[in-house]
Structure formats: C-alpha cells, structure tokens
Motif scaffolding. Structure first.
Motif, short mmCIF file in Angstrom:
data_model
loop_
_atom_site.label_atom_id
_atom_site.label_comp_id
_atom_site.label_asym_id
_atom_site.label_seq_id
_atom_site.Cartn_x
_atom_site.Cartn_y
_atom_site.Cartn_z
N GLN A 193 -40.40 21.58 59.57
CA GLN A 193 -41.54 22.66 60.08
C GLN A 193 -42.77 21.93 60.51
OE1 GLN A 193 -41.74 24.95 56.78
NE2 GLN A 193 -39.90 26.26 57.33
N SER B 275 -35.56 21.62 63.91
CA SER B 275 -34.68 22.64 62.94
C SER B 275 -34.88 22.33 61.48
CB SER B 275 -33.29 22.71 63.55
OG SER B 275 -32.65 21.49 63.18
N GLU B 276 -34.71 23.23 60.73
CA GLU B 276 -34.72 23.01 59.27
C GLU B 276 -33.64 21.98 59.05
OE1 GLU B 276 -34.50 26.66 57.05
OE2 GLU B 276 -36.48 27.34 57.77
N TYR C 52 -32.50 19.28 60.69
CA TYR C 52 -33.07 18.25 61.22
C TYR C 52 -33.08 16.77 60.20
CZ TYR C 52 -35.14 14.69 64.47
OH TYR C 52 -35.37 13.51 65.32
#
Length: 145
Positions: free
Chosen positions: A36, A41-42, A44
């Motif tokens: 974040q 993306s979460e 990643y």
C-alpha cells in the motif's frame, strides 16, 4: 520440500534484504502495508518474496521500497561488495511455516523461510538455454525436487 530456482544473485540478495528490513522495521511492516505504501497491489510483495514465483523488484520499485522503509541511503539495501555471479541455480529446502507473522531469533536475525543448500553459477551451456527463445530447450525458473 526442496526446490531449485534460477535467479540473478543480486535479485535474490535484494529480495531477502527487503524482506529482512521490512520485518525488522519498527513498527513491524507486513507485506500488505508495504504494498500500500508503494502503491502496488496487495499481493505484489508476497509474489516477490515467494521463491516459487519468478517475480523481482525493479530499480523504480526499490526506490519506492527504500522510501517506504524510511531508509536514508541505498547502502542499507545493496551488498557492500560486488557479487561474484550473474545468474545462479539456488537449491532451497523450504521450511514449514507454523505462524503467519515472521519471527526474529534471539540474536536479532530474521528467521529464514528456507535453508540454502547450494548456490551454483550457471554454466555457459545453461546460460544459453536460459536465454533461448525456443521454449522447448529453455531452462525453467523452478524445479521441484
């Protein structure tokens, strides 16, 4: 479970170093929070830190990660000397995870998710196969042993 991966020695070092700095950060920084902070993306960071997936950081992401971790110098991220090899075959014995949160041992070191069994530079022939366009003869990133 044992696996063998082919990866740049520097990429492997950087992935493990970012993981170590992330886990040791105060307060603890999980993969989702780091993702974040750098605007990805979460999943990643999880994909990059999973040795079974062929993902890595690029220079732009390393810059963003360094800022998110509050580093004041790239010296804390990169090795102090040049690494000996470009592409290497690394054989890993994956450890069973009993906890979701990462652990730090009594000496202050991040507990590894695997044991490194061997690190070997690619031979000239293996290098050619790695670079090959022909998928039939190309070396795979991952072998499960």
């Amino acid at each position: 479970m044992e696996i063998e991966i082919i990866i740049s020695e520097l990429d492997f070092y950087l992935i493990e170093k970012v993981r170590e700095l992330r886990i040791k950060s105060e307060p603890y920084l999980d993969q989702v929070t780091l993702a974040q902070r750098i605007g990805v993306s979460e999943g990643y960071i999880g994909r990059i830190e999973n040795p079974k997936i062929q993902s890595k950081y690029n220079i732009r992401m390393l810059n963003r990660v360094s800022k998110a971790l509050g580093l004041n110098s790239y010296d804390l991220l990169f090795p102090s000397k040049l690494l000996s090899n470009d592409l290497v075959k690394i054989r890993l014995k994956l450890k069973k995870q009993t906890k979701r949160k990462h652990e730090i041992d009594d000496a202050g070191n991040v507990v590894k998710r695997f044991d490194i069994l061997s690190v070997k530079p690619l031979s000239e022939n293996e290098q050619k196969r790695w670079d090959a366009k022909d998928k039939k003869n190309k070396l795979d990133y991952l072998r499960i042993l």
